[in-house]
Structure formats: structure tokens, C-alpha cells
Design a protein around this motif. Structure first.
Motif, PDB file in Angstrom:
ATOM      1  N   TYR A 323     -10.782  -6.291   6.445  1.00 23.54           N
ATOM      2  CA  TYR A 323      -9.937  -5.307   5.746  1.00 23.54           C
ATOM      3  C   TYR A 323     -10.821  -4.240   5.077  1.00 23.54           C
ATOM      4  O   TYR A 323     -11.639  -3.641   5.764  1.00 23.54           O
ATOM      5  CB  TYR A 323      -8.959  -5.998   4.789  1.00 23.54           C
ATOM      6  CG  TYR A 323      -7.928  -6.818   5.582  1.00 23.54           C
ATOM      7  CD1 TYR A 323      -6.895  -6.176   6.271  1.00 23.54           C
ATOM      8  CD2 TYR A 323      -8.030  -8.207   5.690  1.00 23.54           C
ATOM      9  CE1 TYR A 323      -5.967  -6.904   7.028  1.00 23.54           C
ATOM     10  CE2 TYR A 323      -7.101  -8.933   6.444  1.00 23.54           C
ATOM     11  CZ  TYR A 323      -6.070  -8.275   7.106  1.00 23.54           C
ATOM     12  OH  TYR A 323      -5.170  -8.971   7.860  1.00 23.54           O
ATOM     13  N   PHE A 324     -10.676  -4.001   3.757  1.00 25.89           N
ATOM     14  CA  PHE A 324     -11.429  -2.898   3.129  1.00 25.89           C
ATOM     15  C   PHE A 324     -12.871  -3.291   2.778  1.00 25.89           C
ATOM     16  O   PHE A 324     -13.630  -2.473   2.263  1.00 25.89           O
ATOM     17  CB  PHE A 324     -10.712  -2.439   1.848  1.00 25.89           C
ATOM     18  CG  PHE A 324      -9.411  -1.731   2.111  1.00 25.89           C
ATOM     19  CD1 PHE A 324      -9.393  -0.396   2.510  1.00 25.89           C
ATOM     20  CD2 PHE A 324      -8.199  -2.382   1.963  1.00 25.89           C
ATOM     21  CE1 PHE A 324      -8.192   0.267   2.745  1.00 25.89           C
ATOM     22  CE2 PHE A 324      -6.991  -1.735   2.194  1.00 25.89           C
ATOM     23  CZ  PHE A 324      -6.985  -0.403   2.594  1.00 25.89           C
ATOM     24  N   ASP A 325     -13.212  -4.536   3.017  1.00 24.71           N
ATOM     25  CA  ASP A 325     -14.515  -5.034   2.571  1.00 24.71           C
ATOM     26  C   ASP A 325     -15.627  -4.652   3.556  1.00 24.71           C
ATOM     27  O   ASP A 325     -16.196  -5.490   4.255  1.00 24.71           O
ATOM     28  CB  ASP A 325     -14.421  -6.565   2.420  1.00 24.71           C
ATOM     29  CG  ASP A 325     -15.644  -7.140   1.750  1.00 24.71           C
ATOM     30  OD1 ASP A 325     -16.442  -6.336   1.188  1.00 24.71           O
ATOM     31  OD2 ASP A 325     -15.825  -8.367   1.809  1.00 24.71           O
ATOM     32  N   ILE A 396     -15.062   4.621  14.873  1.00 22.30           N
ATOM     33  CA  ILE A 396     -14.758   4.715  13.439  1.00 22.30           C
ATOM     34  C   ILE A 396     -13.294   5.087  13.205  1.00 22.30           C
ATOM     35  O   ILE A 396     -12.676   5.743  14.049  1.00 22.30           O
ATOM     36  CB  ILE A 396     -15.709   5.765  12.798  1.00 22.30           C
ATOM     37  CG1 ILE A 396     -15.805   5.586  11.294  1.00 22.30           C
ATOM     38  CG2 ILE A 396     -15.298   7.188  13.146  1.00 22.30           C
ATOM     39  CD1 ILE A 396     -17.003   6.323  10.699  1.00 22.30           C
ATOM     40  N   TRP A 397     -12.758   4.663  12.054  1.00 18.45           N
ATOM     41  CA  TRP A 397     -11.357   4.930  11.683  1.00 18.45           C
ATOM     42  C   TRP A 397     -11.261   6.164  10.788  1.00 18.45           C
ATOM     43  O   TRP A 397     -12.058   6.332   9.870  1.00 18.45           O
ATOM     44  CB  TRP A 397     -10.835   3.712  10.918  1.00 18.45           C
ATOM     45  CG  TRP A 397      -9.413   3.778  10.402  1.00 18.45           C
ATOM     46  CD1 TRP A 397      -8.313   3.294  11.031  1.00 18.45           C
ATOM     47  CD2 TRP A 397      -8.948   4.300   9.150  1.00 18.45           C
ATOM     48  NE1 TRP A 397      -7.193   3.490  10.258  1.00 18.45           N
ATOM     49  CE2 TRP A 397      -7.553   4.108   9.095  1.00 18.45           C
ATOM     50  CE3 TRP A 397      -9.580   4.931   8.066  1.00 18.45           C
ATOM     51  CZ2 TRP A 397      -6.767   4.499   8.010  1.00 18.45           C
ATOM     52  CZ3 TRP A 397      -8.795   5.334   6.981  1.00 18.45           C
ATOM     53  CH2 TRP A 397      -7.410   5.112   6.962  1.00 18.45           C
ATOM     54  N   ILE A 398     -10.288   7.012  11.039  1.00 16.64           N
ATOM     55  CA  ILE A 398      -9.961   8.108  10.117  1.00 16.64           C
ATOM     56  C   ILE A 398      -8.433   8.257  10.045  1.00 16.64           C
ATOM     57  O   ILE A 398      -7.720   7.793  10.938  1.00 16.64           O
ATOM     58  CB  ILE A 398     -10.591   9.478  10.543  1.00 16.64           C
ATOM     59  CG1 ILE A 398     -10.238   9.806  12.011  1.00 16.64           C
ATOM     60  CG2 ILE A 398     -12.082   9.500  10.312  1.00 16.64           C
ATOM     61  CD1 ILE A 398     -10.718  11.182  12.460  1.00 16.64           C
ATOM     62  N   GLY A 428       3.501   7.867  -0.850  1.00 16.85           N
ATOM     63  CA  GLY A 428       3.711   6.819   0.145  1.00 16.85           C
ATOM     64  C   GLY A 428       2.838   5.608  -0.109  1.00 16.85           C
ATOM     65  O   GLY A 428       2.759   5.098  -1.239  1.00 16.85           O
ATOM     66  N   ARG A 429       2.130   5.164   0.925  1.00 18.67           N
ATOM     67  CA  ARG A 429       1.309   3.961   0.862  1.00 18.67           C
ATOM     68  C   ARG A 429       0.381   3.989  -0.356  1.00 18.67           C
ATOM     69  O   ARG A 429      -0.184   5.023  -0.689  1.00 18.67           O
ATOM     70  CB  ARG A 429       0.485   3.890   2.162  1.00 18.67           C
ATOM     71  CG  ARG A 429      -0.274   2.617   2.337  1.00 18.67           C
ATOM     72  CD  ARG A 429      -1.049   2.642   3.658  1.00 18.67           C
ATOM     73  NE  ARG A 429      -1.743   1.381   3.852  1.00 18.67           N
ATOM     74  CZ  ARG A 429      -2.790   1.222   4.632  1.00 18.67           C
ATOM     75  NH1 ARG A 429      -3.274   2.249   5.329  1.00 18.67           N
ATOM     76  NH2 ARG A 429      -3.365   0.054   4.755  1.00 18.67           N
ATOM     77  N   GLY A 430       0.212   2.852  -0.958  1.00 16.13           N
ATOM     78  CA  GLY A 430      -0.689   2.735  -2.098  1.00 16.13           C
ATOM     79  C   GLY A 430      -0.152   3.442  -3.338  1.00 16.13           C
ATOM     80  O   GLY A 430      -0.856   3.585  -4.335  1.00 16.13           O
ATOM     81  N   ALA A 516      -0.419   4.729  14.127  1.00 14.48           N
ATOM     82  CA  ALA A 516       0.419   5.287  13.061  1.00 14.48           C
ATOM     83  C   ALA A 516       1.175   4.119  12.447  1.00 14.48           C
ATOM     84  O   ALA A 516       2.239   3.745  12.938  1.00 14.48           O
ATOM     85  CB  ALA A 516       1.372   6.344  13.616  1.00 14.48           C
ATOM     86  N   SER A 517       0.575   3.503  11.443  1.00 13.72           N
ATOM     87  CA  SER A 517       1.109   2.267  10.857  1.00 13.72           C
ATOM     88  C   SER A 517       1.397   1.282  11.987  1.00 13.72           C
ATOM     89  O   SER A 517       2.477   0.707  12.063  1.00 13.72           O
ATOM     90  CB  SER A 517       2.400   2.531  10.089  1.00 13.72           C
ATOM     91  OG  SER A 517       2.245   3.625   9.235  1.00 13.72           O
ATOM     92  N   GLY A 518       0.470   1.135  12.890  1.00 16.74           N
ATOM     93  CA  GLY A 518       0.694   0.341  14.096  1.00 16.74           C
ATOM     94  C   GLY A 518       1.172   1.244  15.211  1.00 16.74           C
ATOM     95  O   GLY A 518       0.554   2.265  15.504  1.00 16.74           O
TER      96      GLY A 518
HETATM   97  C1  GLA Z   1      -2.766   1.012   9.397  1.00 12.12           C
HETATM   98  C2  GLA Z   1      -3.180   0.600  10.797  1.00 12.12           C
HETATM   99  C3  GLA Z   1      -4.054  -0.619  10.749  1.00 12.12           C
HETATM  100  C4  GLA Z   1      -5.259  -0.353   9.888  1.00 12.12           C
HETATM  101  C5  GLA Z   1      -4.829   0.114   8.512  1.00 12.12           C
HETATM  102  C6  GLA Z   1      -6.005   0.558   7.689  1.00 12.12           C
HETATM  103  O1  GLA Z   1      -1.902   0.076   8.845  1.00 12.12           O
HETATM  104  O2  GLA Z   1      -2.059   0.391  11.593  1.00 12.12           O
HETATM  105  O3  GLA Z   1      -4.450  -0.999  12.029  1.00 12.12           O
HETATM  106  O4  GLA Z   1      -6.079   0.599  10.501  1.00 12.12           O
HETATM  107  O5  GLA Z   1      -3.910   1.196   8.584  1.00 12.12           O
HETATM  108  O6  GLA Z   1      -5.646   0.963   6.433  1.00 12.12           O
END
Ligand code: GLA
Length: 727
Positions: A323-325, A396-398, A428-430, A516-518
Motif C-alpha cells: 500500500y502506501f508503505d 510508476i503510478w500517477i 472526494g477520496r481522503g 480509475a478506482s479500478g
Molecule cells: C486506486 C487504484 C488502485 C491503487 C490505488 C492507489 O484505488 O484502483 O489500484 O492504485 O488507487 O491509491
């Protein structure tokens, strides 16, 4: 006298037939045809859509009475009881259109022919062009319209569908996808009944988290996977959409699809042309699977999926593992582990960025795309180097379209977010996430620079996971003028497309995943720029069978990211054996989403062998023809599907037990897509324990397809993968 009257009847008949033929236009792909009637000065009509016909058969379409006589693009204002595809308000307040055909042209491209019918209003200088692009090596016809305002003042577009299709009533059934976060791509099949069926999206950003902008119509009763006539349609738009089927007292269901016009009225200025997104149409008489194969082929061959013909790498994504770690040591360990299991790519997910506000969780930092040196002292270049050391590639993720209220970006550019200046922000999120206003060219430049800077700093960066985790909550743009606020949802997605085009022009080989959120961006609206999409945040193998089954209706396997994750599964808590988890993930683009250091040695050993096996079948799975065999939605206790190569020399067959009871009887498995005259050698893959009795047997295609095979699936989470090689 008798002879004379007979002659005149004959003459009349041939003259009217000729007249009809002269105005009839066949738009054809290798196996399908759309027949239009386009008399100059008259109305454009759709006469027929289905199996391929040639010129000599046109008269028979009329003679048999099956010709439909419906407007190909119904407009509002005159005799308009049915749903319109286009409705406008002229500057003088008049709300009507009355179009007549002024021209029909065809333009040849290397792989397609575009037929354009130009229509103009009889009173106003207002032009509508309807385009039909027929491919010559895939069975897809794309249709879209171009609406031009030659009036002196703006015309208001109130509705502007991409395309329309009449579908003969009868026992017509709809197949489409719905869902929610962690349960995307669920299949629903229903009979069309009187009234309006509307499938829509209003999220603003993620247009496939819930309903999908693609559908199929089974024309011969309850949907069958491998038989019956089926029409498929996919809207190529990443924003809000509306698909509607109106079933009224007319002979045909009236299907329409386009940008969702609700709250998106468009002010078309003088001399401006509004181009609608394409609606891709297809037909097959080989059932739902046949239509799927048409879409898959079009996606791959015509690059409606970016680099559609390219094989995808096997990757490990860090999300469910840590996860964020994020830290350097941890990333290095994961890279080492996936490399030792035979993987080819490692993707570092969320949590690596933020200087003033380090990203510790989802409450801050989006927009601040600088590495957190406390976590990663050697930055991204250090990780790219480490990946090289392990013999793998790095990704990498963005989440480039987003920011948080807690971020340097928002502090600097509060006006860059979608918001209403006189109302409090909805986050929204967080509790702090916001959507950037992508209609703003400055925001577009910023988004481009995120990718560009990463690539400039790391020319060997191989993969980007592009996420988008919020819907539009505060409808309002400080970039758009007051009179164009309703353009926001259209201009956002046009802006996004511009950015993606720039990125692709500069970085054609960068692999980019749409997340996009999955599974919120499984859409042909963005796939020409993305190599794949994340099917769902739910990685539970059992639930994935259902979601991937649905998603495969429209999208090819190499687009569908499917990862093996931990047991117990993080979303459902289900404990599923590693074999079943791999057997499911291997039907699409295989990856892992797990902390390898928590896996047992036995699991690691199994993974290594499965990855090695996947490399052998990768071209069959990722470029093959899909035949869905037993649907999990049919509740037969099992599910199965297979892929064959185009030349039918190789195939892979998958079968799963979905529920387990004593003395349960399960169906025999009949295959599809093989050569009936060839004999196939069967080899079991991912063997866990004793191979199945079929392993090593040589069986003729005709037996495999007509009689089938018995397959013991004797316990909970039993699954089998068989490779077939023609001898
Ligand atoms: C969304 C994505 C996940 C992951 C998280 C990271 O939920 O669908 O796969 O990348 O964001 O915060």
C-alpha cells in the motif's frame, strides 16, 4: 392491350427499383453490410444492417419486406414523435430541423472506406454530415456526425447523438455491463420490453465504474454465446454518455448513443463544427462471442487499444503488497522477488511522492509529483537502475488529473480545480481530493509535463499506471466563460484527449495503464492511448471470473490487467489456492499484486512455473480468438472459456469450479474454434499434483467440439488449463 399493360407495369417496376438502387448505398466490411438509402433532396434512411450483401441482393432486401424505412439520424422539430438524435435551438428561437441530402461522398483510407452523407436544413444554413467508416479487415463500422453552424449567431445543441440504429422488434435481448467499485463489468441480460431503456453515466471522470457505454443485442431470443445473430455497439467516448433504446409502437426498437446531453448543452458558435465521438457497430451470426471477437480484432488491428498487436509483460504491482508503505529497500526486495519468479516488470504504486506534504495516505499530495527523498533517497532514477540490476523493467503510478486540498499544487493554483467559486468545495477520496479542470489548457500543459518530466528524468521508464479516483463533484469551471459552463464535461474530455495525443506523439512506446478506482476507464474513449486497463480493485479470483467474463464482451484479453493476489484476499477475505488464482489471471494480461515475501516457498515455486507456462501461451491468450463456452452467470457450477490462434493450430482451454457440492453433476465441456479435421495433442498446464487423465491424449477437433471432454473438477476451487497443439 393485355400485353401493353403488363409491359407498363414491368417498366414501372424496374424504374422504381432502379430509382431505389440508384439511391442505395452499401457500406460493407468483410462480413457485414449496412444498407442506406440516400436520395438527393430527400431523407437519409437506414434500410438494413446485418450479414454481408452485394449489389445484386439490394432489391431482395426490399422484396422480402425486411427493409426498414427509418431516418438514419432523426432530428427534432417536424413529425418528431420518436426520440431525436439531434435537437437544436436556432438564434431566432426556432427549435426545428428539416434536413435534406445534398451530397454523398466516399473516401478511401488504407484499411477503411468512409461514406459521408451531407445534409442541410431546408431553411437555415445548418449542415449535418453523417459518416460511416467501414473497415476492410475487421467487421466494424464506425458512425459519427459533424454538425456545422453556418448561421450568423450561435446555435444551441440540446441533443447530439453519435449514431442511431433501428433494430427489428421480436425476441430481442440486451446484454450490457453494470457494476460498482470492486464489482465492475457485471453482465446483465434482459429482454427488451416496451418503454425506454436508458444506460448512462454522469460520473464526469470514470465512465465505466458502474454502467458501460457498450451493449449487445441478441436478435434471436435469449442470448447465446456461440450462436444467433447479434449486433454490438461501443461508444468511443471517455466522458458522460447516454445509450437509449426506445421501444414504442413502431416495428423497430430505436437505439441511440452519444455524449450525455444532460446539463451539457453546447453553444455552437457561427462557423463552428461539432464532431461527435464515434459509435462502433458490429454484427455477427456467431453469437455474443462472435461480436466480442469482432471488437477484439478491431481493437488490436486498428489500434483502438494502443499498440494492440504487442504482447504485454508480466508484472508485479506494489499496491496490495505494501500500500502506501513505499521505501527503497522494500521496492528492491519486491523487484528481486518478481524477477526471481520470472516476471518482467515492476510497478511502484501510490505513495512515492510529495516534498512539502509527503504522501502517507490518501489525504494529501496529489499534484506534487516530486519524489519523497525520505522514502526514496536515490529518487526514481535509483529505482530504474535497481530494476535493471534485477533484469526487469520499471513502472510508476500517477494520478495526473487530480489534486488534494493539502498539496503545493492546490496552494499555487486553487483556480485549477473544478469548483464553484461561491460555494464550499465538496471533496472526494481522503476527504481532500479534487478534480483538476482539464478543460483549461494550462492544466492540460501541466498534465503533459508530469509524464514528460518523468520521462526526461528517466528515459528508461517503461510503464505508467494512470489513475483517476474521483468523480466531478463541484460542477463549475473558472476557465470557461459564464455562458459556456455547460461545456465543462465535453471540454474536459476533449482536453484529456489532447493531452493523451501529445503524450503519444512523443512517447509512443511507453506502456500506460488506464486505472480509475479500478475498472472506471474500460472504454474505447481512452483506449487508443492506453495499452491496458485495470479491471477492478477486487482481485478475488472467484469474483474476477464474473467480472472478466463481462469485460471480455467488448475488450480484448491483452487490455485486461489481471493480477494474482494474496490469500486471504484483501477485498473478500476468501482463501483460494494459488493454482486457481493463476488459472484465472492467466486468461488475460497476467500480473501479480502481492507481497512476495509473505508467500510460502511452495507458492513461489508454483508461481515461477506458472509464469514460465504463461510465456508459452501468451501469444495465444493475448492475440488469440476468444470463445466463451460456459458462462458463470448460467449457474451451472462451472465456467469455461478458450482462446485459439487464428490458424487454429494452437489453443488454450480454461475451466473453473464455481461452487462445490457432493454428488454435484457438472456439464461436459465442448470446445469451439478448432479445426474439426485436425488432431490436437492435449497438455495440461499449471499442474498441481497429478495431471488430469486428458494430459498427453490426442483427440480430433471434431470430437472436442461436437462431443466434448469430461473434466474432473472434484473439489472446491478446482480448475484446469489445457494447451492444445494441432499435430
Ligand atoms: C486506486 C487504484 C488502485 C491503487 C490505488 C492507489 O484505488 O484502483 O489500484 O492504485 O488507487 O491509491
Amino acid at each position: 392491350m393485355k400485353i401493353k399493360s403488363l409491359l407498363s407495369v414491368l417498366l414501372l417496376f424496374s424504374a422504381s427499383s432502379l430509382f431505389a438502387w440508384n439511391n442505395d448505398i452499401i457500406v460493407s466490411t468483410p462480413n457485414t453490410s449496412l444498407l442506406l438509402n440516400a436520395p438527393k433532396g430527400g431523407e437519409l434512411k437506414i434500410v438494413y444492417f446485418g450479414e454481408k450483401i452485394d449489389n445484386s441482393e439490394i432489391s431482395q432486401i426490399y422484396d422480402s419486406g425486411i427493409a426498414s424505412h427509418r431516418a438514419a439520424y432523426p432530428v427534432f422539430g417536424i413529425d418528431c414523435q420518436t426520440e431525436p438524435a439531434l435537437s437544436v435551438t436556432h438564434p431566432d428561437g426556432n427549435m426545428s430541423l428539416d434536413l435534406e441530402i445534398s451530397d454523398v461522398t466516399t473516401a478511401k483510407e488504407t484499411n477503411a472506406t468512409i461514406t459521408t452523407v451531407t445534409m442541410k436544413d431546408k431553411v437555415y444554413p445548418f449542415i449535418v454530415k453523417i459518416n460511416y467508416k467501414a473497415y476492410n479487415n475487421t467487421d466494424i463500422i464506425e458512425t459519427w456526425s459533424e454538425i456545422t453552424n453556418n448561421e450568423k449567431k450561435p446555435v444551441l445543441l440540446r441533443k447530439f447523438a453519435s449514431g442511431y440504429l433501428p433494430i427489428r422488434k421480436g425476441d430481442v435481448w440486451l446484454s450490457h455491463l453494470y457494476g460498482s467499485w470492486a464489482d465492475e463489468g457485471r453482465l446483465v441480460q434482459e429482454e427488451l420490453t416496451p418503454g425506454m431503456k436508458v444506460i448512462k453515466n454522469k460520473d464526469g471522470v470514470r465512465n465505466s465504474t458502474t454502467d458501460h457505454g457498450e451493449i449487445m443485442f441478441s436478435l434471436d431470443g435469449k442470448p447465446q454465446e456461440n450462436s444467433g445473430r447479434v449486433i454490438g455497439a461501443a461508444l468511443c467516448w471517455s466522458g458522460n454518455y447516454k445509450l437509449s433504446i426506445d421501444t414504442d409502437n413502431n416495428r423497430e426498437h430505436q437505439f441511440m448513443a452519444g455524449i450525455n446531453e444532460e446539463n451539457s448543452e453546447y453553444k455552437l458558435t457561427s462557423k463552428e463544427t461539432f464532431v461527435t465521438p464515434e459509435l462502433a457497430l458490429t454484427f455477427s451470426n456467431e453469437g455474443l462471442s462472435g461480436v466480442s471477437r469482432n471488437f477484439h480484432r478491431w481493437a488490436r488491428v486498428e489500434n483502438k487499444l494502443h499498440n494492440g498487436k504487442k504482447l504485454r509483460d508480466i508484472l508485479l504491482n506494489s499496491w496490495e503488497g505494501v500500500y502506501f508503505d513505499i521505501n527503497e529497500k522494500g521496492m528492491d526486495q519486491m523487484m528481486g522477488d518478481i524477477s526471481s519468479m520470472g516476471g518482467e516488470l515492476f510497478v511502484m504504486d501510490d505513495g512515492w511522492f510529495g516534498v512539502k506534504y509527503p504522501r502517507k495516505d490518501d489525504r494529501s499530495s496529489l499534484g506534487d509529483w516530486s519524489v519523497d527523498k525520505n522514502k526514496l533517497p536515490n529518487g526514481v532514477p535509483g529505482l530504474v537502475e535497481a530494476a535493471k540490476k534485477h533484469g526487469i523493467k520499471f513502472g510508476i503510478w500517477i494520478e495526473p488529473e487530480m489534486t488534494n486540498t493539502v498539496s503545493e499544487l492546490y496552494e499555487k493554483h486553487p483556480d485549477w480545480v473544478i469548483h464553484q467559486s461561491n460555494r464550499p468545495l465538496r471533496t472526494g477520496r481522503g476527504g481532500s481530493q479534487l478534480v483538476l479542470d482539464v478543460s483549461n489548457p494550462k492544466v492540460q500543459d501541466f498534465i503533459f509535463s508530469i509524464v514528460d518530466n518523468l520521462m526526461k528524468e528517466n528515459p528508461d521508464l517503461y510503464y505508467i499506471k494512470w489513475d483517476a479516483n474521483m468523480s466531478v463533484a463541484n460542477w463549475g469551471s473558472s476557465y470557461l466563460t459564464a455562458d459556456k459552463q455547460s461545456h465543462l464535461m465535453i471540454d474536459y474530455h476533449r482536453g484529456l484527449r489532447k493531452v493523451l495525443e501529445r503524450i503519444r506523439a512523443k512517447y509512443p512506446d511507453l506502456v500506460i495503464q488506464a486505472c480509475a478506482s479500478g475498472g472506471g476507464r474500460a472504454t474505447y474513449g481512452v483506449l487508443p492511448y492506453f495499452d491496458e486497463f485495470w479491471v477492478s480493485d477486487d482481485t478475488d479470483a472467484l469474483q474476477r471470473i464474473y467480472m472478466q467474463w463481462g469485460t471480455s464482451y467488448f475488450f480484448p484479453s491483452n487490455a485486461m490487467a489481471s493480477h494474482v493476489s494474496a490469500a486471504p484476499n484483501h477485498q473478500t477475505g476468501r482463501i483460494i489456492p494459488i493454482k486457481f488464482r493463476f488459472d484465472v489471471a492467466m486468461t488475460a494480461r497476467l500480473g501479480m499484486e502481492i507481497q512476495p515475501k509473505n508467500m510460502t516457498d511452495k507458492e513461489k515455486e508454483f508461481s515461477k512455473k506458472a509464469i514460465e507456462g504463461y510465456k508459452q501461451i501468451r501469444p495465444i491468450v493475448q492475440q488469440g480468438e476468444l470463445y466463451r463456452l460456459i458462462s458463470p452467470y448460467d449457474k451451472k457450477g462451472v465456467s469455461s472459456l478458450m482462446y485459439t490462434t487464428e490458424d487454429k493450430s494452437q489453443a488454450v482451454f480454461f475451466a473453473y469450479k464455481l461452487e462445490h457440492f457432493c454428488n454435484q453433476s457438472i456439464p461436459r465441456f465442448t470446445m469451439k474454434g478448432l479445426n474439426p479435421d485436425k488432431t490436437y495433442m492435449i497438455t495440461e498446464m499449471n499442474v498441481d499434483g497429478k495431471p488430469v487423465f486428458l494430459d498427453g491424449k490426442k483427440i480430433k477437433g471434431s470430437i472436442l467440439m461436437n462431443q466434448g471432454v469430461e473434466l474432473p473438477l472434484n473439489s472446491e476451487y478446482s480448475s484446469r488449463v489445457l494447451k492444445l497443439t494441432a499435430l
